[in-house]
Write a protein that holds these residues in place. Structure first.
Motif, PDB file in Angstrom:
ATOM      1  N   LYS A 167       0.809  -1.220   0.000  1.00 49.44           N
ATOM      2  CA  LYS A 167       0.000   0.000   0.000  1.00 49.44           C
ATOM      3  C   LYS A 167       0.843   1.272   0.000  1.00 49.44           C
ATOM      4  O   LYS A 167       0.366   2.342  -0.388  1.00 49.44           O
ATOM      5  N   ASN A 168       2.109   1.152   0.399  1.00 44.35           N
ATOM      6  CA  ASN A 168       2.985   2.330   0.401  1.00 44.35           C
ATOM      7  C   ASN A 168       3.575   2.645  -0.972  1.00 44.35           C
ATOM      8  O   ASN A 168       4.188   3.700  -1.157  1.00 44.35           O
TER       9      ASN A 168
ATOM     10  N   GLN B  27       3.235   4.030  -4.381  1.00 49.16           N
ATOM     11  CA  GLN B  27       2.282   5.026  -4.859  1.00 49.16           C
ATOM     12  C   GLN B  27       1.664   4.684  -6.210  1.00 49.16           C
ATOM     13  O   GLN B  27       0.465   4.815  -6.411  1.00 49.16           O
ATOM     14  N   ASN B  28       2.495   4.227  -7.155  1.00 48.07           N
ATOM     15  CA  ASN B  28       1.992   3.934  -8.494  1.00 48.07           C
ATOM     16  C   ASN B  28       1.168   2.650  -8.475  1.00 48.07           C
ATOM     17  O   ASN B  28       1.649   1.589  -8.045  1.00 48.07           O
ATOM     18  N   ARG B  29      -0.073   2.711  -8.959  1.00 49.10           N
ATOM     19  CA  ARG B  29      -0.977   1.560  -8.890  1.00 49.10           C
ATOM     20  C   ARG B  29      -0.445   0.360  -9.675  1.00 49.10           C
ATOM     21  O   ARG B  29      -0.474  -0.780  -9.188  1.00 49.10           O
TER      22      ARG B  29
ATOM     23  N   ARG C  24       2.360  -1.199  -7.896  1.00 47.56           N
ATOM     24  CA  ARG C  24       1.856  -1.907  -6.717  1.00 47.56           C
ATOM     25  C   ARG C  24       1.368  -3.306  -7.108  1.00 47.56           C
ATOM     26  O   ARG C  24       1.652  -4.297  -6.428  1.00 47.56           O
TER      27      ARG C  24
END
Length: 437
Positions: free
Chosen positions: A209-210, A212-214, A217
Motif C-alpha cells: 500500500k505504500n 504510490q503507483n498503482r 503496486r
C-alpha cells in the motif's frame, strides 16, 4: 532438474538483486543455498525465442526464430509459428534415460497438432499454449496464435483460482508423485508472472500500500505471489527428500518490459533489446550433489540457458551433440581455473548482437554499430566503436557469418512492430535505477 522461469521479470526486482520494494525471501534463500550467476544470459530478449533456446540448447536463429509469434500472415499456416519439428527438446533427449518430464504454465511454442507439450516429449502438461492470459477465471478464452484456455493431458481439473498459485499447485503435486515412483524427472515451472496483465490478489496488493503507483503496486504483488509459490516448491522438495540430488534453476525469460512497471536496474535496456537489460537475467543454480558449487557464492563466468541441456546429458553419461551451442553449466559454474571464453549471439527482427568474451557488438539498422566492454562497462555507456573500430572488426565478422549461415525468420512481424523496436533503442539511453521504498 527443476527450471523455474519468471516471465518479463525486471533484473532489479528481487531482494538478492537490490530491490527496495519487493521482498523475495524464497528466491533469496535459493541464492544463499546455491550459486548466483552474475553474468547469465538468455538466448533472446523476448518470450518464445528465449524458451526455445532453453529447451533446445541452441540459439533460436539457428532454426529461423527471431521474434515472438505476434501477428498472422495469410501465406503461412498456423503450424509455422511453432518451435520447428527439426529441433529436439530437453524431455526428448531425456526420455531414453527413463525421465518423467513436466511443464506447468505458459508454453508459447506452438498451438497446433504436433507442436503441443505432450507431442514434444513432456509426459505431464498443464497450462496454456499462448503467450499470456488473465490470472483469474474468465468467461471466454482467446483463440488464434495465442490461445489462453487452460488444458492438460493428465487431469480434467483445468479451472483456475489465481494462476500463479495454480501453477505452483501442479508443481507440488508432481513432486509428491516423484517421491513415490522414484524416477528421475525434469520439471519446467513456467510462470507467466509478472507478465501483463497486471492482476494480483487483494491480500498481496495490501502488502504494498505504500507503493504510490498503482501498476507498480500490482506488479510488486505479482512478484511476491510468485516468490511464495517458489517457497512452496522448495519446501516440498526438501520434505519429500528430493533436494539433495535435484538441480534447481531460477531465472527470467528476459528483462522487464518497457510498458510494464518493472525495474531492470542496474542495466540499460529492457525486453526486446540486446542491451544487458534485455538479455542478462538473474540466474540462480542449486545442486547440493555437486560439491564444486559453493552455497552463497557468486559466479562471474558468462553462462547461458543453452548450458542446461548439456549438464543433463553429461549427468546421464550421454554424449553432448556438437550442434548444441551450450556447455555443461555445472562445469562452468564449478570452474576454479579462470574464465572460460564464450561467444553468444542474439537476433531480434532486424537487430542483432554478438558477445565474444567481454566485448559486445550490436547492430541496429538505423544507426552505426555499437561496441561495449560489458565486463567493466556493464551499463553500456562507453561506446568503443568509433574510438577503436579495429576492436569491433572480429566481432563484426563473427556476427556477419552467423546471420548469413542461419535461416531467415520463419515468420515476419509487422512493420509497425519493427519501427517500434527502433524507437525503443533510441529511448533506452541510460541505465535504470531502483525506485525508492
Amino acid at each position: 532438474m527443476i527450471v523455474i522461469l519468471a516471465d518479463d521479470l525486471g533484473y532489479g526486482d528481487l531482494g538478492c538483486t537490490g530491490s527496495k520494494q519487493i521482498p523475495t525471501p524464497s528466491i533469496d534463500r535459493l541464492a544463499k543455498e546455491g550459486v548466483f550467476c552474475s553474468r547469465a544470459y538468455v538466448t533472446a530478449p523476448m518470450c518464445a525465442p528465449s524458451r526455445m533456446g532453453l529447451l533446445t540448447g541452441r540459439f533460436p536463429k539457428r532454426y529461423g526464430i527471431t521474434t515472438n509469434p505476434n501477428s498472422k500472415v495469410d501465406y503461412l499456416p498456423d503450424s509455422h509459428y511453432g518451435l520447428p519439428l527439426t529441433e529436439k527438446l530437453i524431455p526428448e533427449y531425456l526420455e531414453p534415460f527413463g525421465y518423467r518430464s513436466a511443464v506447468f504454465g505458459k508454453w508459447h511454442l506452438g498451438h497446433t497438432k504436433g507442436f503441443t507439450p505432450p507431442e514434444r516429449g513432456f509426459t505431464h502438461w498443464w497450462g496454456f499454449l499462448g503467450g499470456s492470459r488473465d490470472y483469474f477465471p474468465r468467461k471466454k478464452e482467446i483463440e488464434g496464435l495465442n490461445p489462453s484456455a487452460i488444458e492438460s493431458n493428465f487431469t480434467d481439473k483445468t479451472g483456475i483460482t489465481y494462476l500463479t498459485d495454480d501453477i505452483t499447485d501442479r508443481a507440488v503435486e508432481f513432486l509428491n508423485e516423484a517421491k513415490q515412483d522414484k524416477k528421475p524427472f525434469f520439471m519446467f515451472v513456467s510462470y507467466n508472472a509478472p507478465h501483463w496483465p497486471m492482476q494480483a490478489k487483494p491480500e498481496d496488493i495490501a502488502l504494498f500500500k505504500n507503493v504510490q503507483n498503482r501498476e507498480r503496486r500490482l506488479y510488486c504483488a505479482m512478484v511476491y505471489a510468485m516468490d511464495k509459490g517458489i517457497g512452496r516448491i522448495l519446501d516440498t522438495l526438501k520434505k519429500d527428500g528430493l533436494d539433495g540430488n535435484t538441480m534447481v534453476v531460477f531465472l527470467s525469460d528476459n528483462g522487464g518490459a518497457p510498458e510494464a512497471p518493472s525495474c531492470n536496474a542496474p542495466f540499460r535496456g529492457h525486453k526486446r533489446l540486446h542491451f544487458e537489460g534485455g538479455v542478462r537475467v538473474p540466474f540462480i543454480i542449486k545442486y547440493p550433489a555437486d560439491k564444486r558449487l559453493v552455497p552463497g557464492s557468486v559466479c562471474k563466468q558468462p553462462v547461458s540457458t543453452v548450458d542446461l541441456l548439456p549438464a543433463l546429458l553429461k549427468a546421464n553419461g550421454a554424449e553432448i551433440p556438437k550442434k548444441l551451442d551450450g556447455m555443461d553449466i555445472l562445469s562452468l559454474v564449478g570452474n576454479r581455473t579462470g574464465e572460460v571464453p564464450r561467444t553468444m549471439f542474439w537476433c531480434t527482427d532486424y537487430t542483432s548482437a554478438v558477445m565474444d568474451g567481454d566485448l559486445k557488438y550490436l547492430l541496429v539498422p538505423d544507426r552505426a554499430p555499437q561496441c561495449y566492454r560489458v565486463s567493466s562497462d556493464y551499463q553500456e555507456q562507453k561506446d568503443l566503436y568509433f574510438q577503436n573500430p579495429a576492436l569491433a572488426e572480429p566481432l563484426a565478422r563473427k556476427l556477419g557469418s552467423y546471420l548469413t549461415e542461419t535461416p531467415a525468420c520463419r515468420y515476419p512481424d509487422t512493420i509497425q512492430w519493427s519501427s517500434k523496436l527502433l524507437k525503443e533503442y533510441s529511448q533506452a539511453t541510460r541505465p535504470e535505477v531502483q525506485p525508492g521504498k
